[in-house]
Scaffold this active site. Structure first.
Site, PDB file in Angstrom:
ATOM      1  N   VAL A  12       0.988  -1.151  -0.066  1.00 22.89           N
ATOM      2  CA  VAL A  12       0.023   0.172   0.089  1.00 22.89           C
ATOM      3  C   VAL A  12       0.902   1.321   0.009  1.00 22.89           C
ATOM      4  CG1 VAL A  12      -1.474   1.532   1.313  1.00 22.89           C
ATOM      5  CG2 VAL A  12      -1.895  -1.148   0.847  1.00 22.89           C
ATOM      6  N   ASN A  32       8.498  -5.411  -8.208  1.00 23.87           N
ATOM      7  CA  ASN A  32       8.075  -6.214  -7.029  1.00 23.87           C
ATOM      8  C   ASN A  32       8.515  -7.661  -7.316  1.00 23.87           C
ATOM      9  OD1 ASN A  32       6.119  -5.793  -4.626  1.00 23.87           O
ATOM     10  ND2 ASN A  32       5.255  -7.771  -5.318  1.00 23.87           N
ATOM     11  N   VAL A  74      10.059  -1.969   1.303  1.00 24.23           N
ATOM     12  CA  VAL A  74      10.019  -3.467   1.846  1.00 24.23           C
ATOM     13  C   VAL A  74      10.107  -3.664   3.424  1.00 24.23           C
ATOM     14  CG1 VAL A  74      10.851  -4.190  -0.309  1.00 24.23           C
ATOM     15  CG2 VAL A  74      12.511  -3.989   1.492  1.00 24.23           C
ATOM     16  N   SER A 128       6.187   8.990   6.971  1.00 26.47           N
ATOM     17  CA  SER A 128       4.851   9.078   8.097  1.00 26.47           C
ATOM     18  C   SER A 128       3.817   9.721   7.326  1.00 26.47           C
ATOM     19  CB  SER A 128       5.225   9.669   9.347  1.00 26.47           C
ATOM     20  OG  SER A 128       4.227   9.694  10.209  1.00 26.47           O
ATOM     21  N   LYS A 182      12.339   9.309  12.909  1.00 25.49           N
ATOM     22  CA  LYS A 182      11.277   8.453  12.614  1.00 25.49           C
ATOM     23  C   LYS A 182      10.902   7.731  13.844  1.00 25.49           C
ATOM     24  CE  LYS A 182       7.748   7.278  10.233  1.00 25.49           C
ATOM     25  NZ  LYS A 182       7.184   5.837  10.784  1.00 25.49           N
ATOM     26  N   HIS A 185       9.385  10.000  16.319  1.00 25.52           N
ATOM     27  CA  HIS A 185       8.131  10.126  16.148  1.00 25.52           C
ATOM     28  C   HIS A 185       7.261   9.215  16.373  1.00 25.52           C
ATOM     29  CE1 HIS A 185       5.102   9.781  12.754  1.00 25.52           C
ATOM     30  NE2 HIS A 185       4.958  10.771  12.878  1.00 25.52           N
ATOM     31  N   ASN A 186       7.681   8.140  16.173  1.00 25.83           N
ATOM     32  CA  ASN A 186       6.676   6.741  16.329  1.00 25.83           C
ATOM     33  C   ASN A 186       6.544   6.853  17.859  1.00 25.83           C
ATOM     34  OD1 ASN A 186       6.868   6.597  13.789  1.00 25.83           O
ATOM     35  ND2 ASN A 186       6.953   4.350  13.670  1.00 25.83           N
ATOM     36  N   GLU A 189       4.032   8.916  18.742  1.00 28.90           N
ATOM     37  CA  GLU A 189       2.665   8.666  18.260  1.00 28.90           C
ATOM     38  C   GLU A 189       2.077   7.709  19.578  1.00 28.90           C
ATOM     39  OE1 GLU A 189       1.711   5.660  14.823  1.00 28.90           O
ATOM     40  OE2 GLU A 189       2.788   7.275  14.224  1.00 28.90           O
ATOM     41  N   ARG A 444      22.990   2.400  48.221  1.00 26.20           N
ATOM     42  CA  ARG A 444      24.165   1.746  47.090  1.00 26.20           C
ATOM     43  C   ARG A 444      25.287   1.605  48.283  1.00 26.20           C
ATOM     44  NH1 ARG A 444      25.490   4.118  42.851  1.00 26.20           N
ATOM     45  NH2 ARG A 444      25.455   2.130  41.605  1.00 26.20           N
TER      46      ARG A 444
END
Length: 481
Positions: A12, A32, A74, A128, A182, A185-186, A189, A444
């Site tokens: 897509v 493809n 891909v 995106s 990216k 960004h995700n 999101e 500690r």
């Protein structure tokens, strides 16, 4: 006439990017793995265009003008490496391979360096916007070998989304910087979606609003400071009716999927020692949702208190809106702080204001206040944290009381708000001059002789105490997260 660019992968996203390029006057050669996929595309969606099919990689390479530009759409990982290995022997020095999938930034680091040694230029680019963005204008975040940018820039900036006439695509930085941006960004999101879901549950389970009533709330929120793509589609989802006229959203199984980019962001934040708490909680919330059968069992064994909300419902709706806005700011503040740390760690020259502009259009997290992020970095390019910028400082002060009321509502009614709550904990911790880590360091040192620094001594000078009187004076080595 040779094609301007080649694209491999006609799922897509690939198909819609090709059609987008064609609309902007670029001739595209497509390939493809399956011949039928090429034929179907050429005879259907691409019918009447100047798109050409290539049934082998050799045919694809021969169809392209030089320097050849081949974009891979891909599956990330081994498939990308497989195509690169097959393409390299067919290409010449100066040709360009572009990976437009959701690849891990370390893979793009490796590919940039490995291909440069062979004379091939590599771009790892985040894309995106999903299907709609790919077709009509995505946000594109390219990084890699800077020598490749001039050849790719006219195509990418032409097909990207535009806001105020400016393309949502700029060069991000070297090596894996594009895919890193990216990834963040995700992660943001993930955070945005979890925050909206927590607001949804407070409105529905907490205040008893039905889907139609909540649709009105989200539609109103989308007209103000919360205006964003995800708020807009949430209102649309709440309005959508199933065949029987009932809200479809109420019939969807409450188990969330994920593809891993949010997890990558959280893991990298841990590696860099950055508190990316909201995004991490968003990932864990999806993991918890996947334990559906176990949750149903637990709900029967560990019932919640039979408590309902009583009070001014509209005032609480406004408070939930404040919580959503304030926590959203925290998500972006944490995300941009992670970008700043990564730039220092990997020696990338990231322009944070330009990154905000790239996210203003086309992408999933596009929202109104990204312009305010751009303005904050224009005022101070070295800004430590967005929370220190005047706009966000004022916004947090205005939302603070409502934010706390919304979380209290969740606590009182037994409604989990992990993202709202972790965001508030970060906010309160970030503005606390003295945290209880002094006690932690004493602990500690007590059990592991890990040493500590003193307020009344120069920073960098470490001390160890024999807390029990028989522990000795030998100290362990210390390290920082």
């Amino acid at each position: 006439m040779k094609a301007n660019i080649g694209l491999i992968g006609l799922a897509v996203m690939g198909q819609n990017l090709v059609l987008n390029m064609n609309d902007h006057g670029f001739k595209v050669a497509v390939h493809n793995r399956g011949k039928d996929k090429i034929d179907d595309f050429l005879h259907d969606a691409a019918k009447g265009t100047q798109v050409v099919g290539a049934y082998s990689l050799e045919e694809l390479v021969n169809a392209l003008e030089t320097p050849r530009k081949i974009m891979l759409m891909v599956k990330a990982g081994e498939v990308v490496d497989m195509y690169i290995d097959k393409l390299v022997p067919l290409l010449s020095a100066g040709d360009i391979i572009i990976d437009g999938g959701n690849s891990l930034y370390t893979d793009s680091n490796r590919r940039t360096d490995a291909l440069q040694e062979k004379g091939i230029l590599f771009i790892g680019s985040g894309v995106s916007g999903g299907e709609e963005g790919a077709r009509n204008g995505p946000s594109i975040m390219p990084g890699g070998n800077p020598l490749a940018w001039a050849a790719v820039k006219p195509i990418f900036q032409a097909i990207s989304a535009k806001v105020d006439g400016r393309p949502c695509c700029e060069w991000v930085g070297e090596q894996g910087a594009g895919h890193y941006v990216k990834m963040v960004h995700n992660g943001i999101e993930y955070g945005d979606m979890q925050l909206i879901c927590e607001a949804y549950q407070l409105l529905s389970e907490g205040l008893g609003l039905n889907a139609e009533e909540m649709q009105v709330v989200f539609a109103q929120w989308n007209q103000g400071k919360l205006s964003s793509y995800l708020i807009e589609i949430t209102a649309n989802i709440l309005a959508y009716k199933d065949e029987d006229g009932a809200p479809l959203v109420d019939k969807i199984l409450d188990t969330a999927g994920q593809k891993g980019t949010g997890k990558w962001t959280a893991i990298n934040a841990l590696d860099l020692g950055m508190p990316l708490t909201l995004i991490a909680e968003s990932v864990f919330a999806r993991c918890l949702s996947a334990q559906k059968d176990e949750r149903v069992k637990a709900a029967g064994i560990l019932p919640k208190r039979n408590t309902t909300f009583s009070g001014d419902k509209q005032a609480m709706i406004d408070a939930i809106g404040d919580a959503l806005y304030a926590a959203k700011i925290i998500s972006y503040a944490q995300g941009f702080r992670l970008l700043k740390e990564a730039a220092q760690e990997f020696d990338w020259n990231l322009h944070y204001g330009d990154i905000a502009l790239m996210w203003r259009g086309g992408c999933i997290i596009r929202s109104q206040f990204l312009g305010d992020i751009k303005a904050a970095y224009d005022t101070d390019p070295d800004l430590d944290n967005l929370l220190l910028a005047d706009f966000f400082l004022n916004a947090m002060q205005q939302a603070d009381a409502g934010w706390r009321k919304a979380i209290i509502l969740g606590v009182e009614l037994g409604i989990a708000t992990p993202a709202f709550s972790s965001a508030l904990a970060y906010f309160d911790g970030y503005r606390t001059a003295r945290l209880p880590a002094n006690l932690l360091q004493a602990q500690r040192d007590y059990f592991g002789a890990h040493t500590y620094e003193r307020l009344d001594k120069p920073k960098g000078e470490f001390f160890h105490t024999d807390w029990t009187g028989h522990g000795g004076k030998t100290a362990s080595t210390t390290y920082n997260a």
